[in-house]
Design a protein around this motif. Structure first.
Motif, PDB file in Angstrom:
ATOM      1  N   LYS A   1       4.544   6.959   9.233  1.00  0.00           N
ATOM      2  CA  LYS A   1       2.951   6.768   9.179  1.00  0.00           C
ATOM      3  C   LYS A   1       2.673   5.232   8.893  1.00  0.00           C
ATOM      4  O   LYS A   1       1.608   4.775   8.987  1.00  0.00           O
ATOM      5  CB  LYS A   1       2.620   6.987   7.857  1.00  0.00           C
ATOM      6  CG  LYS A   1       2.491   8.226   7.905  1.00  0.00           C
ATOM      7  CD  LYS A   1       1.884   9.174   6.527  1.00  0.00           C
ATOM      8  CE  LYS A   1       1.924  10.573   7.067  1.00  0.00           C
ATOM      9  NZ  LYS A   1       1.620  11.761   6.173  1.00  0.00           N
TER      10      LYS A   1
ATOM     11  N   ARG B   1       3.554   1.397  -1.360  1.00  0.00           N
ATOM     12  CA  ARG B   1       4.652   1.571  -2.603  1.00  0.00           C
ATOM     13  C   ARG B   1       3.372   1.876  -3.476  1.00  0.00           C
ATOM     14  O   ARG B   1       4.149   2.830  -3.929  1.00  0.00           O
ATOM     15  CB  ARG B   1       5.170   0.434  -2.917  1.00  0.00           C
ATOM     16  CG  ARG B   1       6.390  -0.244  -2.680  1.00  0.00           C
ATOM     17  CD  ARG B   1       6.531  -1.623  -2.834  1.00  0.00           C
ATOM     18  NE  ARG B   1       7.143  -1.346  -4.231  1.00  0.00           N
ATOM     19  CZ  ARG B   1       7.318  -2.196  -5.117  1.00  0.00           C
ATOM     20  NH1 ARG B   1       7.046  -3.385  -5.218  1.00  0.00           N
ATOM     21  NH2 ARG B   1       7.178  -1.838  -6.506  1.00  0.00           N
ATOM     22  N   THR B   2       2.151   1.500  -3.356  1.00  0.00           N
ATOM     23  CA  THR B   2       1.904   1.980  -4.283  1.00  0.00           C
ATOM     24  C   THR B   2       0.708   3.429  -3.909  1.00  0.00           C
ATOM     25  O   THR B   2       0.501   4.451  -5.356  1.00  0.00           O
ATOM     26  CB  THR B   2       0.083   0.976  -4.671  1.00  0.00           C
ATOM     27  OG1 THR B   2      -0.574   1.534  -3.245  1.00  0.00           O
ATOM     28  CG2 THR B   2       0.420   0.533  -5.244  1.00  0.00           C
ATOM     29  N   LEU B   3       1.524   4.094  -2.812  1.00  0.00           N
ATOM     30  CA  LEU B   3       0.880   5.298  -2.775  1.00  0.00           C
ATOM     31  C   LEU B   3       1.812   6.212  -2.578  1.00  0.00           C
ATOM     32  O   LEU B   3       2.053   7.425  -2.698  1.00  0.00           O
ATOM     33  CB  LEU B   3       0.368   6.095  -1.343  1.00  0.00           C
ATOM     34  CG  LEU B   3      -1.056   5.093  -1.029  1.00  0.00           C
ATOM     35  CD1 LEU B   3      -1.497   5.490   0.038  1.00  0.00           C
ATOM     36  CD2 LEU B   3      -2.149   6.058  -1.649  1.00  0.00           C
ATOM     37  N   GLU B   4       2.952   5.654  -3.187  1.00  0.00           N
ATOM     38  CA  GLU B   4       4.086   6.446  -3.308  1.00  0.00           C
ATOM     39  C   GLU B   4       4.670   7.257  -2.020  1.00  0.00           C
ATOM     40  O   GLU B   4       5.681   8.382  -2.242  1.00  0.00           O
ATOM     41  CB  GLU B   4       4.702   7.230  -4.856  1.00  0.00           C
ATOM     42  CG  GLU B   4       3.848   6.737  -6.117  1.00  0.00           C
ATOM     43  CD  GLU B   4       4.402   7.842  -7.347  1.00  0.00           C
ATOM     44  OE1 GLU B   4       4.942   7.991  -7.978  1.00  0.00           O
ATOM     45  OE2 GLU B   4       2.975   7.639  -7.536  1.00  0.00           O
ATOM     46  N   LEU B   5       4.707   6.632  -1.330  1.00  0.00           N
ATOM     47  CA  LEU B   5       5.029   7.051   0.499  1.00  0.00           C
ATOM     48  C   LEU B   5       6.712   7.162   0.299  1.00  0.00           C
ATOM     49  O   LEU B   5       7.361   6.447  -0.634  1.00  0.00           O
ATOM     50  CB  LEU B   5       4.484   6.422   0.891  1.00  0.00           C
ATOM     51  CG  LEU B   5       2.901   6.937   1.998  1.00  0.00           C
ATOM     52  CD1 LEU B   5       2.761   5.741   2.984  1.00  0.00           C
ATOM     53  CD2 LEU B   5       2.516   8.234   1.994  1.00  0.00           C
TER      54      LEU B   5
ATOM     55  N   GLU C   1       8.156   9.309   5.115  1.00  0.00           N
ATOM     56  CA  GLU C   1       6.502   9.084   5.554  1.00  0.00           C
ATOM     57  C   GLU C   1       6.270   7.677   5.421  1.00  0.00           C
ATOM     58  O   GLU C   1       5.336   7.246   6.802  1.00  0.00           O
ATOM     59  CB  GLU C   1       5.571   9.716   4.459  1.00  0.00           C
ATOM     60  CG  GLU C   1       5.278  11.090   4.318  1.00  0.00           C
ATOM     61  CD  GLU C   1       4.904  11.210   3.511  1.00  0.00           C
ATOM     62  OE1 GLU C   1       3.186  11.331   3.667  1.00  0.00           O
ATOM     63  OE2 GLU C   1       4.470  10.579   1.831  1.00  0.00           O
TER      64      GLU C   1
ATOM     65  N   VAL D   1       0.864  -1.352   0.433  1.00  0.00           N
ATOM     66  CA  VAL D   1      -0.509  -0.180   0.203  1.00  0.00           C
ATOM     67  C   VAL D   1       0.690   0.970  -0.217  1.00  0.00           C
ATOM     68  O   VAL D   1       0.880   2.283  -0.576  1.00  0.00           O
ATOM     69  CB  VAL D   1      -0.938  -0.067   1.278  1.00  0.00           C
ATOM     70  CG1 VAL D   1      -1.603   1.143   1.432  1.00  0.00           C
ATOM     71  CG2 VAL D   1      -1.654  -1.597   0.971  1.00  0.00           C
TER      72      VAL D   1
END
Lengths: 270, 250
Positions: B164, B152-156, B160, B150
Protein backbone atom coordinates in the motif's frame (compact mmCIF):
# COMPACT_ATOMS: atom_id res chain seq x y z
CA UNK A 1 -8.54 16.02 41.88
CA UNK A 2 -7.83 14.14 38.70
CA UNK A 3 -10.75 11.83 39.31
CA UNK A 4 -13.08 14.72 39.87
CA UNK A 5 -12.20 16.57 36.70
CA UNK A 6 -11.83 13.69 34.25
CA UNK A 7 -14.49 13.63 31.58
CA UNK A 8 -15.37 10.01 30.96
CA UNK A 9 -17.82 9.27 28.20
CA UNK A 10 -17.72 5.52 28.56
CA UNK A 11 -20.24 4.67 31.22
CA UNK A 12 -18.65 1.25 31.71
CA UNK A 13 -15.29 2.71 32.60
CA UNK A 14 -13.97 1.41 35.88
CA UNK A 15 -13.00 3.61 38.77
CA UNK A 16 -9.29 3.21 38.16
CA UNK A 17 -9.63 4.17 34.49
CA UNK A 18 -11.56 7.19 35.52
CA UNK A 19 -8.72 8.29 37.75
CA UNK A 20 -6.15 7.72 35.07
CA UNK A 21 -4.95 10.51 32.81
CA UNK A 22 -4.96 9.72 29.08
CA UNK A 23 -1.41 10.92 28.75
CA UNK A 24 1.23 11.26 31.41
CA UNK A 25 4.56 12.87 30.54
CA UNK A 26 7.08 12.20 33.30
CA UNK A 27 10.27 14.22 33.53
CA UNK A 28 10.93 13.83 29.82
CA UNK A 29 14.20 14.98 28.30
CA UNK A 30 15.54 14.76 24.79
CA UNK A 31 19.11 15.25 23.81
CA UNK A 32 20.84 14.35 20.56
CA UNK A 33 24.44 13.37 21.29
CA UNK A 34 26.27 16.03 23.24
CA UNK A 35 24.31 18.91 21.72
CA UNK A 36 22.22 21.17 23.96
CA UNK A 37 19.06 19.30 25.07
CA UNK A 38 15.95 19.85 22.97
CA UNK A 39 13.67 19.16 25.92
CA UNK A 40 14.53 19.21 29.58
CA UNK A 41 12.47 17.79 32.47
CA UNK A 42 9.03 18.23 30.93
CA UNK A 43 6.15 16.80 32.97
CA UNK A 44 2.39 17.14 32.55
CA UNK A 45 -0.82 15.10 32.46
CA UNK A 46 -3.62 15.23 29.91
CA UNK A 47 -7.00 14.25 31.31
CA UNK A 48 -9.29 11.99 29.30
CA UNK A 49 -11.35 13.99 26.87
CA UNK A 50 -9.32 17.13 27.45
CA UNK A 51 -8.03 19.43 24.74
CA UNK A 52 -4.44 20.44 25.47
CA UNK A 53 -2.65 23.04 23.40
CA UNK A 54 1.12 23.34 23.50
CA UNK A 55 2.38 26.65 22.25
CA UNK A 56 5.93 27.86 21.96
CA UNK A 57 8.49 29.55 19.76
CA UNK A 58 10.22 27.57 17.03
CA UNK A 59 13.01 25.41 18.41
CA UNK A 60 11.31 24.82 21.76
CA UNK A 61 10.89 21.11 21.02
CA UNK A 62 7.12 21.06 20.68
CA UNK A 63 7.15 18.86 17.58
CA UNK A 64 9.68 16.57 19.27
CA UNK A 65 7.28 16.31 22.20
CA UNK A 66 4.37 15.41 19.95
CA UNK A 67 6.40 12.76 18.13
CA UNK A 68 7.18 11.21 21.52
CA UNK A 69 3.49 11.09 22.37
CA UNK A 70 2.89 9.35 19.05
CA UNK A 71 5.65 6.85 19.80
CA UNK A 72 7.61 7.78 16.67
CA UNK A 73 10.65 8.66 18.80
CA UNK A 74 11.74 7.80 22.32
CA UNK A 75 12.85 10.33 24.93
CA UNK A 76 16.44 10.06 26.13
CA UNK A 77 15.23 10.62 29.69
CA UNK A 78 11.94 10.16 31.52
CA UNK A 79 8.87 8.38 30.19
CA UNK A 80 5.62 8.92 28.31
CA UNK A 81 2.58 6.93 29.43
CA UNK A 82 -0.68 6.40 27.58
CA UNK A 83 -3.48 5.17 29.86
CA UNK A 84 -0.87 3.86 32.24
CA UNK A 85 1.26 1.95 29.71
CA UNK A 86 4.62 3.21 28.51
CA UNK A 87 4.60 4.51 24.92
CA UNK A 88 7.27 2.52 23.07
CA UNK A 89 5.85 2.26 19.56
CA UNK A 90 3.27 4.07 17.43
CA UNK A 91 -0.27 2.77 17.81
CA UNK A 92 -3.55 3.16 15.94
CA UNK A 93 -4.97 4.37 19.24
CA UNK A 94 -2.96 7.56 18.82
CA UNK A 95 -3.56 9.29 15.50
CA UNK A 96 -1.31 12.10 14.35
CA UNK A 97 -2.18 14.92 11.97
CA UNK A 98 1.02 16.23 10.42
CA UNK A 99 1.52 19.83 9.45
CA UNK A 100 2.77 19.02 5.95
CA UNK A 101 -0.43 17.52 4.55
CA UNK A 102 0.97 17.38 1.00
CA UNK A 103 3.56 14.85 2.20
CA UNK A 104 1.29 12.92 4.53
CA UNK A 105 -1.37 11.96 1.97
CA UNK A 106 -0.96 9.17 -0.57
CA UNK A 107 -0.80 11.02 -3.90
CA UNK A 108 -1.88 7.92 -5.83
CA UNK A 109 -5.09 7.48 -3.83
CA UNK A 110 -8.26 9.53 -4.03
CA UNK A 111 -9.69 11.36 -1.03
CA UNK A 112 -11.88 8.33 -0.29
CA UNK A 113 -8.89 6.05 -0.79
CA UNK A 114 -6.77 8.01 1.65
CA UNK A 115 -9.46 7.75 4.33
CA UNK A 116 -9.86 4.09 3.44
CA UNK A 117 -6.20 3.45 4.31
CA UNK A 118 -6.94 3.90 8.02
CA UNK A 119 -10.01 1.70 7.86
CA UNK A 120 -8.06 -0.99 6.01
CA UNK A 121 -5.38 -0.81 8.69
CA UNK A 122 -8.07 -1.20 11.35
CA UNK A 123 -9.45 -4.24 9.54
CA UNK A 124 -12.82 -2.69 8.66
CA UNK A 125 -14.35 -4.88 5.95
CA UNK A 126 -15.82 -3.68 2.68
CA UNK A 127 -19.53 -2.85 3.03
CA UNK A 128 -18.94 -1.10 6.36
CA UNK A 129 -15.82 0.62 5.06
CA UNK A 130 -17.73 2.43 2.32
CA UNK A 131 -20.38 3.73 4.71
CA UNK A 132 -17.76 4.83 7.24
CA UNK A 133 -15.87 6.67 4.48
CA UNK A 134 -19.12 8.35 3.45
CA UNK A 135 -19.83 9.48 7.02
CA UNK A 136 -16.32 10.77 7.62
CA UNK A 137 -16.21 12.69 4.35
CA UNK A 138 -19.59 14.23 5.15
CA UNK A 139 -18.40 15.19 8.64
CA UNK A 140 -15.33 16.91 7.20
CA UNK A 141 -17.22 18.59 4.35
CA UNK A 142 -15.44 16.48 1.73
CA UNK A 143 -18.35 14.49 0.32
CA UNK A 144 -18.17 16.23 -3.05
CA UNK A 145 -14.41 15.55 -3.33
CA UNK A 146 -14.44 11.80 -2.64
CA UNK A 147 -13.07 10.86 -6.05
CA UNK A 148 -10.53 13.64 -6.40
CA UNK A 149 -6.80 13.28 -5.83
CA UNK A 150 -4.97 15.27 -3.15
CA UNK A 151 -3.08 17.43 -5.65
CA UNK A 152 -6.42 18.60 -7.04
CA UNK A 153 -7.43 20.03 -3.65
CA UNK A 154 -6.63 23.25 -1.81
CA UNK A 155 -4.41 23.10 1.28
CA UNK A 156 -7.37 23.38 3.63
CA UNK A 157 -9.16 20.53 1.87
CA UNK A 158 -6.04 18.37 1.97
CA UNK A 159 -5.74 18.95 5.69
CA UNK A 160 -9.38 17.99 6.08
CA UNK A 161 -8.58 14.71 4.33
CA UNK A 162 -5.77 14.05 6.77
CA UNK A 163 -8.02 14.80 9.73
CA UNK A 164 -10.69 12.50 8.29
CA UNK A 165 -8.10 9.76 7.91
CA UNK A 166 -7.08 10.18 11.54
CA UNK A 167 -10.68 10.18 12.78
CA UNK A 168 -11.28 7.02 10.74
CA UNK A 169 -9.01 5.05 13.04
CA UNK A 170 -11.16 6.10 16.05
CA UNK A 171 -8.16 7.10 18.13
CA UNK A 172 -8.33 7.61 21.87
CA UNK A 173 -5.75 10.37 21.45
CA UNK A 174 -5.56 12.79 18.54
CA UNK A 175 -2.20 14.48 18.08
CA UNK A 176 -2.04 17.55 15.86
CA UNK A 177 1.26 19.11 14.84
CA UNK A 178 0.64 22.71 13.78
CA UNK A 179 -2.06 21.39 11.48
CA UNK A 180 -3.23 24.80 10.31
CA UNK A 181 0.15 26.53 10.25
CA UNK A 182 0.35 26.58 6.47
CA UNK A 183 -3.23 27.67 5.83
CA UNK A 184 -4.69 31.11 5.28
CA UNK A 185 -6.43 32.85 8.19
CA UNK A 186 -10.02 32.29 7.08
CA UNK A 187 -9.53 28.60 6.31
CA UNK A 188 -7.69 28.25 9.60
CA UNK A 189 -10.50 29.76 11.67
CA UNK A 190 -13.08 27.53 10.02
CA UNK A 191 -11.06 24.43 10.72
CA UNK A 192 -10.39 25.52 14.31
CA UNK A 193 -14.12 25.62 15.00
CA UNK A 194 -14.64 22.25 13.35
CA UNK A 195 -11.84 20.55 15.25
CA UNK A 196 -13.13 22.00 18.53
CA UNK A 197 -16.62 20.70 17.74
CA UNK A 198 -15.37 17.25 16.66
CA UNK A 199 -13.25 16.88 19.78
CA UNK A 200 -16.21 17.61 22.04
CA UNK A 201 -18.58 15.39 20.06
CA UNK A 202 -16.25 12.40 19.97
CA UNK A 203 -14.83 12.87 23.46
CA UNK A 204 -11.37 12.28 22.04
CA UNK A 205 -8.40 13.55 23.98
CA UNK A 206 -6.47 16.04 21.85
CA UNK A 207 -2.92 17.37 22.07
CA UNK A 208 -2.54 20.26 19.69
CA UNK A 209 0.79 21.90 18.87
CA UNK A 210 0.87 25.45 17.56
CA UNK A 211 2.99 28.57 17.50
CA UNK A 212 -0.14 30.71 17.46
CA UNK A 213 -1.09 31.78 20.99
CA UNK A 214 -4.63 32.83 20.09
CA UNK A 215 -5.27 29.52 18.37
CA UNK A 216 -4.07 27.74 21.51
CA UNK A 217 -6.37 29.73 23.80
CA UNK A 218 -9.33 29.40 21.45
CA UNK A 219 -9.00 25.62 21.24
CA UNK A 220 -7.55 24.51 24.54
CA UNK A 221 -9.01 23.47 27.86
CA UNK A 222 -5.43 23.82 28.97
CA UNK A 223 -2.56 25.72 27.37
CA UNK A 224 1.06 24.85 28.03
CA UNK A 225 3.65 27.41 27.01
CA UNK A 226 7.08 26.01 26.23
CA UNK A 227 10.25 28.05 26.48
CA UNK A 228 13.23 27.26 24.27
CA UNK A 229 16.89 26.39 24.91
CA UNK A 230 16.31 23.95 26.44
CA UNK A 231 12.63 23.22 25.77
CA UNK A 232 10.81 23.34 29.11
CA UNK A 233 7.41 24.30 30.47
CA UNK A 234 7.23 28.01 31.12
CA UNK A 235 3.57 28.11 32.11
CA UNK A 236 0.51 25.91 32.24
CA UNK A 237 -2.88 27.55 32.40
CA UNK A 238 -6.49 26.35 32.22
CA UNK A 239 -8.94 28.13 29.92
CA UNK A 240 -12.49 28.06 31.17
CA UNK A 241 -14.23 29.75 28.27
CA UNK A 242 -17.49 27.78 27.82
CA UNK A 243 -17.97 25.53 24.80
CA UNK A 244 -19.02 25.54 22.07
CA UNK A 245 -16.78 28.49 21.39
CA UNK A 246 -17.52 30.71 18.42
CA UNK A 247 -14.59 32.59 16.95
CA UNK A 248 -15.74 36.14 17.60
CA UNK A 249 -17.37 35.68 21.00
CA UNK A 250 -14.58 33.51 22.36
CA UNK A 251 -11.92 35.96 21.29
CA UNK A 252 -13.78 38.82 23.01
CA UNK A 253 -14.26 36.83 26.21
CA UNK A 254 -12.48 38.57 29.11
CA UNK A 255 -10.76 35.33 30.05
CA UNK A 256 -9.44 34.95 26.51
CA UNK A 257 -7.98 38.44 26.69
CA UNK A 258 -6.48 38.04 30.15
CA UNK A 259 -4.97 34.67 29.27
CA UNK A 260 -3.58 36.09 26.08
CA UNK A 261 -2.18 39.03 27.97
CA UNK A 262 -0.54 36.80 30.53
CA UNK A 263 0.99 34.33 28.07
CA UNK A 264 1.98 36.87 25.43
CA UNK A 265 4.87 38.16 27.48
CA UNK A 266 6.20 34.64 28.01
CA UNK A 267 6.38 34.05 24.27
CA UNK A 268 8.08 37.37 23.61
CA UNK A 269 10.58 36.76 26.38
CA UNK A 270 13.31 35.24 24.22
CA UNK B 1 7.74 19.46 -45.67
CA UNK B 2 6.38 17.68 -42.56
CA UNK B 3 8.98 16.57 -40.02
CA UNK B 4 8.42 12.87 -40.44
CA UNK B 5 9.27 13.06 -44.15
CA UNK B 6 12.53 14.83 -43.34
CA UNK B 7 13.54 11.87 -41.22
CA UNK B 8 13.10 9.46 -44.12
CA UNK B 9 15.28 11.37 -46.59
CA UNK B 10 18.63 10.09 -45.35
CA UNK B 11 17.76 6.37 -45.12
CA UNK B 12 16.10 6.43 -48.55
CA UNK B 13 19.12 8.17 -50.11
CA UNK B 14 21.44 5.64 -48.47
CA UNK B 15 19.38 2.75 -49.80
CA UNK B 16 19.38 4.20 -53.32
CA UNK B 17 23.11 4.83 -53.17
CA UNK B 18 23.68 1.32 -51.82
CA UNK B 19 21.62 -0.30 -54.58
CA UNK B 20 23.13 1.88 -57.33
CA UNK B 21 26.70 1.42 -56.08
CA UNK B 22 26.20 -2.31 -55.99
CA UNK B 23 24.58 -2.48 -59.48
CA UNK B 24 27.48 -0.42 -60.86
CA UNK B 25 29.96 -2.85 -59.33
CA UNK B 26 31.55 -0.30 -56.97
CA UNK B 27 30.65 -2.30 -53.85
CA UNK B 28 31.85 -5.91 -53.34
CA UNK B 29 28.69 -8.02 -53.54
CA UNK B 30 29.85 -10.83 -51.21
CA UNK B 31 30.34 -8.53 -48.20
CA UNK B 32 27.94 -5.66 -48.81
CA UNK B 33 25.14 -7.49 -50.62
CA UNK B 34 22.48 -5.23 -52.16
CA UNK B 35 19.10 -3.87 -50.92
CA UNK B 36 17.09 -5.81 -53.50
CA UNK B 37 18.77 -9.07 -52.45
CA UNK B 38 18.40 -8.22 -48.76
CA UNK B 39 14.71 -7.52 -49.28
CA UNK B 40 14.29 -10.89 -51.00
CA UNK B 41 16.19 -12.65 -48.18
CA UNK B 42 13.98 -10.94 -45.62
CA UNK B 43 10.83 -12.06 -47.44
CA UNK B 44 12.14 -15.62 -47.64
CA UNK B 45 13.13 -15.63 -43.99
CA UNK B 46 9.75 -14.31 -42.90
CA UNK B 47 7.92 -16.74 -45.20
CA UNK B 48 9.70 -19.88 -44.02
CA UNK B 49 9.43 -18.73 -40.39
CA UNK B 50 13.16 -18.87 -39.68
CA UNK B 51 13.41 -15.17 -38.78
CA UNK B 52 10.34 -15.25 -36.58
CA UNK B 53 11.53 -18.38 -34.80
CA UNK B 54 14.95 -16.85 -34.15
CA UNK B 55 13.30 -13.62 -32.99
CA UNK B 56 11.12 -15.52 -30.56
CA UNK B 57 14.18 -17.35 -29.19
CA UNK B 58 16.03 -14.10 -28.65
CA UNK B 59 13.07 -12.35 -27.04
CA UNK B 60 12.29 -15.39 -24.91
CA UNK B 61 15.78 -15.34 -23.40
CA UNK B 62 15.80 -11.56 -23.03
CA UNK B 63 12.41 -11.48 -21.28
CA UNK B 64 13.17 -14.44 -19.02
CA UNK B 65 16.44 -12.84 -17.96
CA UNK B 66 14.65 -9.55 -17.48
CA UNK B 67 12.03 -11.24 -15.31
CA UNK B 68 14.73 -12.82 -13.09
CA UNK B 69 16.49 -9.46 -12.82
CA UNK B 70 13.28 -7.58 -12.03
CA UNK B 71 12.18 -9.95 -9.28
CA UNK B 72 15.63 -10.09 -7.70
CA UNK B 73 16.47 -6.43 -8.27
CA UNK B 74 13.20 -5.06 -6.90
CA UNK B 75 13.10 -7.43 -3.92
CA UNK B 76 16.72 -6.87 -2.91
CA UNK B 77 16.53 -3.19 -3.80
CA UNK B 78 13.56 -2.62 -1.50
CA UNK B 79 15.27 -4.49 1.36
CA UNK B 80 18.49 -2.53 0.98
CA UNK B 81 16.63 0.72 0.41
CA UNK B 82 14.71 0.32 3.66
CA UNK B 83 17.62 -0.82 5.80
CA UNK B 84 20.69 1.37 5.87
CA UNK B 85 22.42 -1.31 7.93
CA UNK B 86 21.84 -4.00 5.32
CA UNK B 87 22.84 -1.66 2.55
CA UNK B 88 26.17 -0.77 4.13
CA UNK B 89 26.82 -4.44 4.89
CA UNK B 90 26.24 -5.54 1.29
CA UNK B 91 27.61 -2.45 -0.44
CA UNK B 92 31.23 -3.72 -0.79
CA UNK B 93 30.06 -7.06 -2.19
CA UNK B 94 27.77 -5.37 -4.68
CA UNK B 95 30.43 -2.85 -5.66
CA UNK B 96 32.81 -5.75 -6.24
CA UNK B 97 30.39 -7.70 -8.44
CA UNK B 98 28.94 -4.85 -10.42
CA UNK B 99 31.99 -4.02 -12.59
CA UNK B 100 32.15 -7.60 -13.95
CA UNK B 101 31.17 -7.34 -17.62
CA UNK B 102 28.09 -9.49 -18.04
CA UNK B 103 29.47 -11.29 -21.10
CA UNK B 104 32.46 -12.39 -19.00
CA UNK B 105 29.99 -14.64 -17.22
CA UNK B 106 29.31 -16.61 -20.41
CA UNK B 107 31.96 -19.31 -19.65
CA UNK B 108 30.62 -19.75 -16.14
CA UNK B 109 27.01 -19.85 -17.27
CA UNK B 110 27.96 -22.35 -19.97
CA UNK B 111 29.54 -24.62 -17.37
CA UNK B 112 26.47 -24.38 -15.18
CA UNK B 113 23.68 -24.65 -17.74
CA UNK B 114 25.15 -25.81 -21.06
CA UNK B 115 23.88 -24.28 -24.28
CA UNK B 116 20.35 -23.03 -24.45
CA UNK B 117 17.81 -20.72 -22.90
CA UNK B 118 19.15 -20.71 -19.33
CA UNK B 119 22.70 -19.84 -20.38
CA UNK B 120 21.43 -16.77 -22.14
CA UNK B 121 18.78 -15.79 -19.58
CA UNK B 122 21.24 -15.85 -16.67
CA UNK B 123 23.74 -13.61 -18.43
CA UNK B 124 20.91 -11.23 -19.39
CA UNK B 125 19.65 -11.33 -15.80
CA UNK B 126 23.08 -10.39 -14.44
CA UNK B 127 23.32 -7.42 -16.82
CA UNK B 128 19.79 -6.19 -16.12
CA UNK B 129 19.97 -6.73 -12.36
CA UNK B 130 22.22 -3.73 -11.67
CA UNK B 131 20.22 -0.86 -13.12
CA UNK B 132 17.05 -2.28 -11.59
CA UNK B 133 18.71 -2.76 -8.19
CA UNK B 134 20.26 0.71 -8.10
CA UNK B 135 17.14 2.48 -9.29
CA UNK B 136 15.00 0.54 -6.82
CA UNK B 137 17.27 1.53 -3.94
CA UNK B 138 17.17 5.16 -5.10
CA UNK B 139 13.38 4.96 -5.47
CA UNK B 140 12.96 3.63 -1.93
CA UNK B 141 15.26 6.32 -0.60
CA UNK B 142 13.07 8.81 -2.43
CA UNK B 143 9.87 7.76 -0.65
CA UNK B 144 8.50 10.62 1.39
CA UNK B 145 9.52 9.73 5.00
CA UNK B 146 6.19 11.11 6.19
CA UNK B 147 4.39 8.29 4.36
CA UNK B 148 6.48 5.69 6.17
CA UNK B 149 5.55 7.40 9.44
CA UNK B 150 1.89 7.26 8.47
CA UNK B 151 2.39 3.53 7.87
CA UNK B 152 3.98 3.20 11.31
CA UNK B 153 1.23 5.10 13.12
CA UNK B 154 -1.35 2.90 11.38
CA UNK B 155 0.64 -0.18 12.44
CA UNK B 156 0.67 -1.57 8.91
CA UNK B 157 2.32 -4.99 8.70
CA UNK B 158 5.33 -5.53 6.45
CA UNK B 159 3.28 -6.89 3.56
CA UNK B 160 0.64 -4.18 3.76
CA UNK B 161 3.32 -1.52 3.98
CA UNK B 162 4.92 -2.97 0.86
CA UNK B 163 1.66 -3.24 -1.06
CA UNK B 164 0.00 0.00 0.00
CA UNK B 165 2.90 2.40 0.50
CA UNK B 166 6.28 1.27 -0.81
CA UNK B 167 5.37 -0.25 -4.17
CA UNK B 168 2.96 2.50 -5.27
CA UNK B 169 5.39 5.18 -4.09
CA UNK B 170 8.30 3.70 -6.05
CA UNK B 171 6.51 2.46 -9.19
CA UNK B 172 7.29 5.54 -11.25
CA UNK B 173 11.03 5.16 -10.79
CA UNK B 174 10.90 1.38 -11.02
CA UNK B 175 9.44 1.77 -14.49
CA UNK B 176 12.39 3.92 -15.52
CA UNK B 177 14.78 1.19 -14.34
CA UNK B 178 12.73 -1.38 -16.19
CA UNK B 179 12.88 0.60 -19.40
CA UNK B 180 16.66 0.80 -19.16
CA UNK B 181 16.83 -2.91 -18.48
CA UNK B 182 14.65 -3.81 -21.47
CA UNK B 183 17.16 -2.19 -23.82
CA UNK B 184 20.07 -3.91 -22.07
CA UNK B 185 18.35 -7.29 -22.19
CA UNK B 186 18.17 -7.31 -25.98
CA UNK B 187 21.78 -6.22 -26.38
CA UNK B 188 23.07 -8.91 -24.04
CA UNK B 189 20.85 -11.68 -25.41
CA UNK B 190 22.08 -11.06 -28.97
CA UNK B 191 25.66 -10.80 -27.74
CA UNK B 192 25.48 -14.19 -26.05
CA UNK B 193 24.02 -15.64 -29.25
CA UNK B 194 26.70 -14.10 -31.44
CA UNK B 195 29.44 -15.31 -29.15
CA UNK B 196 28.36 -18.84 -28.41
CA UNK B 197 24.71 -19.77 -27.92
CA UNK B 198 23.28 -21.68 -30.93
CA UNK B 199 19.85 -20.04 -30.89
CA UNK B 200 18.19 -16.75 -31.69
CA UNK B 201 18.93 -13.93 -34.12
CA UNK B 202 22.53 -13.46 -33.03
CA UNK B 203 23.27 -17.08 -33.84
CA UNK B 204 21.45 -17.12 -37.21
CA UNK B 205 23.32 -13.95 -38.21
CA UNK B 206 26.62 -15.63 -37.41
CA UNK B 207 25.55 -18.68 -39.43
CA UNK B 208 24.62 -16.46 -42.40
CA UNK B 209 27.97 -14.73 -42.22
CA UNK B 210 29.84 -18.04 -42.06
CA UNK B 211 27.97 -19.42 -45.09
CA UNK B 212 28.72 -16.16 -46.96
CA UNK B 213 25.04 -15.22 -47.13
CA UNK B 214 25.49 -11.50 -46.56
CA UNK B 215 21.98 -10.84 -47.86
CA UNK B 216 20.49 -13.00 -45.08
CA UNK B 217 22.79 -11.38 -42.51
CA UNK B 218 21.73 -7.84 -43.51
CA UNK B 219 18.09 -8.86 -43.56
CA UNK B 220 18.34 -10.10 -39.99
CA UNK B 221 20.42 -7.12 -38.89
CA UNK B 222 17.78 -4.67 -40.13
CA UNK B 223 15.04 -6.84 -38.67
CA UNK B 224 16.83 -6.81 -35.31
CA UNK B 225 17.00 -3.03 -35.48
CA UNK B 226 13.25 -2.93 -36.02
CA UNK B 227 12.62 -5.31 -33.12
CA UNK B 228 14.78 -3.19 -30.82
CA UNK B 229 13.03 -0.01 -31.90
CA UNK B 230 9.61 -1.56 -31.39
CA UNK B 231 10.55 -2.89 -27.95
CA UNK B 232 11.79 0.51 -26.88
CA UNK B 233 8.69 2.25 -28.21
CA UNK B 234 6.44 -0.21 -26.39
CA UNK B 235 8.19 0.17 -23.04
CA UNK B 236 8.27 3.92 -23.48
CA UNK B 237 4.53 3.95 -23.95
CA UNK B 238 3.99 1.61 -21.02
CA UNK B 239 6.04 3.88 -18.75
CA UNK B 240 4.24 7.02 -19.89
CA UNK B 241 0.84 5.41 -19.63
CA UNK B 242 1.47 4.73 -15.94
CA UNK B 243 -0.83 6.85 -13.75
CA UNK B 244 0.82 10.21 -13.30
CA UNK B 245 2.18 11.16 -9.91
CA UNK B 246 2.73 7.54 -8.92
CA UNK B 247 6.45 8.07 -8.69
CA UNK B 248 7.12 11.35 -6.98
CA UNK B 249 4.61 12.90 -4.61
CA UNK B 250 3.94 16.35 -5.99
Amino acid sequence: MKAALAIVHDAAATGSERAQPAVRVLDVSMQYGSAAPVLSSVSFDVKQGAFLCVVGPSGCGKTTLLRMLAGLIQPTGGAVEFFGSPVLEPSRDRAIVFQDYTKALLPWRTVAGNVSLSLEACGVAEPERQSRIGQLLATMGLAHAADRYPHQLSGGMQQRVQIARCLAQKPRLLLMDEPFGALDAITRQGLQEEVARLAVESGTTVVFITHDLEEAIFLGDTVIVLAANPGRIAEQIDVDIPRPRAQLEARENPQFLSTRHRLFGLLQGH
Amino acid sequence: MPGWIKGWVLPVLLLIGWEAGSQAGWLPLDSTSRPSLVYQAALDGLKDGSILQATWQTLEAAMLGLAFATVAGVAIGIMLGLSARMESATRPTLDGLRPIPSVALIPLALMLFGFGLMLEATVVAFACFWPILLLTIAAVHGIEPRLLEVARTLELGALERLRKIILPATLGRLMIGLRLAVAISLVVAVTVEVVINPRGLGSTMMAAQQSLRSDVMYAQLIWLGLVGWLLNALTHRAVRAWPGGAGAPA
